[in-house]
Design a protein around this motif. Structure first.
Motif, PDB file in Angstrom:
ATOM      1  N   ALA A  81      12.120   8.199  12.740  1.00  0.00           N
ATOM      2  CA  ALA A  81      11.454   7.086  13.421  1.00  0.00           C
ATOM      3  C   ALA A  81      11.348   5.916  12.458  1.00  0.00           C
ATOM      4  N   LYS A  82      11.602   4.707  12.975  1.00  0.00           N
ATOM      5  CA  LYS A  82      11.516   3.497  12.167  1.00  0.00           C
ATOM      6  C   LYS A  82      11.046   2.350  13.050  1.00  0.00           C
ATOM      7  N   VAL A 108       0.450   2.409  11.252  1.00  0.00           N
ATOM      8  CA  VAL A 108       1.145   3.493  10.565  1.00  0.00           C
ATOM      9  C   VAL A 108       1.492   4.552  11.601  1.00  0.00           C
ATOM     10  N   ALA A 109       2.735   5.013  11.581  1.00  0.00           N
ATOM     11  CA  ALA A 109       3.164   6.090  12.474  1.00  0.00           C
ATOM     12  C   ALA A 109       3.097   7.413  11.722  1.00  0.00           C
ATOM     13  N   VAL A 134       5.111   6.577   8.386  1.00  0.00           N
ATOM     14  CA  VAL A 134       5.968   5.390   8.464  1.00  0.00           C
ATOM     15  C   VAL A 134       5.099   4.169   8.747  1.00  0.00           C
ATOM     16  N   PRO A 135       4.737   3.383   7.738  1.00  0.00           N
ATOM     17  CA  PRO A 135       3.978   2.146   7.975  1.00  0.00           C
ATOM     18  C   PRO A 135       4.903   1.026   8.438  1.00  0.00           C
ATOM     19  N   GLU A 155       0.810  -1.191   0.000  1.00  0.00           N
ATOM     20  CA  GLU A 155       0.000   0.000   0.000  1.00  0.00           C
ATOM     21  C   GLU A 155       0.860   1.265   0.000  1.00  0.00           C
ATOM     22  N   LEU A 156       0.272   2.312  -0.524  1.00  0.00           N
ATOM     23  CA  LEU A 156       0.887   3.630  -0.533  1.00  0.00           C
ATOM     24  C   LEU A 156      -0.012   4.566   0.269  1.00  0.00           C
ATOM     25  N   TYR A 157       0.601   5.348   1.186  1.00  0.00           N
ATOM     26  CA  TYR A 157      -0.166   6.195   2.084  1.00  0.00           C
ATOM     27  C   TYR A 157       0.184   7.656   1.862  1.00  0.00           C
TER      28      TYR A 157
END
Length: 311
Positions: free
Chosen positions: A107-108, A56-57, A48-49, A1-3
């Protein structure tokens, strides 16, 4: 997916790339809109998914939010459905207690998290904080990159004084039992992902925190030696780092604000282990960087000179 974040509607737009299609004679898209129960009041800087597609963040300058992604079938994308879901802030008063000048750098999601629920956040005070989204009020681990002392064999005398601007997870490294503190009960090595942290002056450090055992000592290396060495350390305005793994090799990609990208191979330095048995090795192996490619991009509008974009 793309967000993507729709600032006007304060919602998350999700596109399934497998279902995405475009028709020449119609303005048609397959997407769905995810309506969050709570939304940040400050601009979203990064999305950041996680790997499993469950969370998702949403990263702002001073706080971070978690969106629980619902299960969405292909029909929802085709119908451009709007779906309600739960969202909540992470860190709570932890971020409120930070100084006004402190902000989120990066963030990761942590690759060692079995349920993919641990988010690692770097803040501008040179601190890595690891949060569990199932218990998001406070971090499970806080690692100050400035607070290392040489009071025992685990921590080197070096500490980071300049600004840490980015980090990335590297390959899995097997640490000796004596490092993790389990030497008395197990002789098996403990595999964890190394974290490469990047300073603004281009120095890279290797960090070895143990996610499942936060009380284990944390080792922070000195800056990784670079070969061949040069005076400006291949750029003193580094801004991002990416670790690529393929075929057992680890390549660090470091970008700078002046438009250059440096590729270096990371190899273990086994010279210090000569005559030392693996069973008694107390610290992670030392590493070095070997630069093999530098790409310079011309920043700005190149005009009609397409060949001048990359030299």
């Amino acid at each position: 997916e793309l967000y993507a974040w729709n600032e006007r509607e304060s919602a998350l737009v999700c596109v399934n790339l497998k279902e995405l299609r475009q028709e020449e004679d119609a303005d048609y898209r397959n997407y769905c809109t995810i309506i969050c129960s709570c939304v940040p009041t400050t601009p979203i800087r990064r999305i950041v998914p996680n790997r499993t597609g469950r969370y998702v963040a949403l990263l702002c300058d001073d706080d971070a939010w978690i969106v629980e992604l619902p299960l969405v079938d292909s029909r929802a994308f085709k119908e451009n459905a709007k779906i309600q879901t739960k969202s909540f802030p992470i860190g709570g008063r932890f971020f409120e207690s930070l100084a006004n000048s402190n902000h989120i750098q990066q963030a990761k999601w942590h690759p060692d998290s079995q349920a993919d629920v641990h988010l690692t956040i770097l803040t501008s005070d040179n601190t890595l904080s690891i949060f569990n989204v199932l218990n998001p009020l406070s971090p499970e681990q806080r690692i100050s990159l400035c607070g290392f002392e040489d009071d025992d064999d685990w921590k080197p005398s070096y500490s980071i004084s300049d600004s840490v601007i980015d980090f990335d997870f590297g390959p899995v490294e097997n640490l000796p039992p004596v490092y993790t503190g389990f030497a008395k009960t197990s002789r098996n090595e403990s595999p964890i992902h190394v974290i490469f942290v990047l300073k603004e002056n281009g120095d890279v450090h290797a960090l070895f925190p143990h996610l499942n055992h936060p009380k284990c000592p944390v080792f922070l290396s000195n800056p990784l030696p670079v070969h061949p060495p040069i005076d400006d350390n291949y750029g003193v305005d580094a801004c991002s780092i990416l670790c690529l793994e393929r075929g057992g090799l680890c390549v660090l990609v470091i970008g700078s604000s002046n438009g250059s990208i440096c590729h270096s191979l990371v190899l273990n330095d086994d010279s210090d282990d000569e005559g030392e048995e693996e069973a008694v090795r107390r610290t992670p192996r030392k590493k070095s960087r070997y630069v093999f490619e530098i790409i310079d991009f011309e920043l700005g509008d190149p005009g009609d000179d397409v060949d001048g974009i990359l030299r």
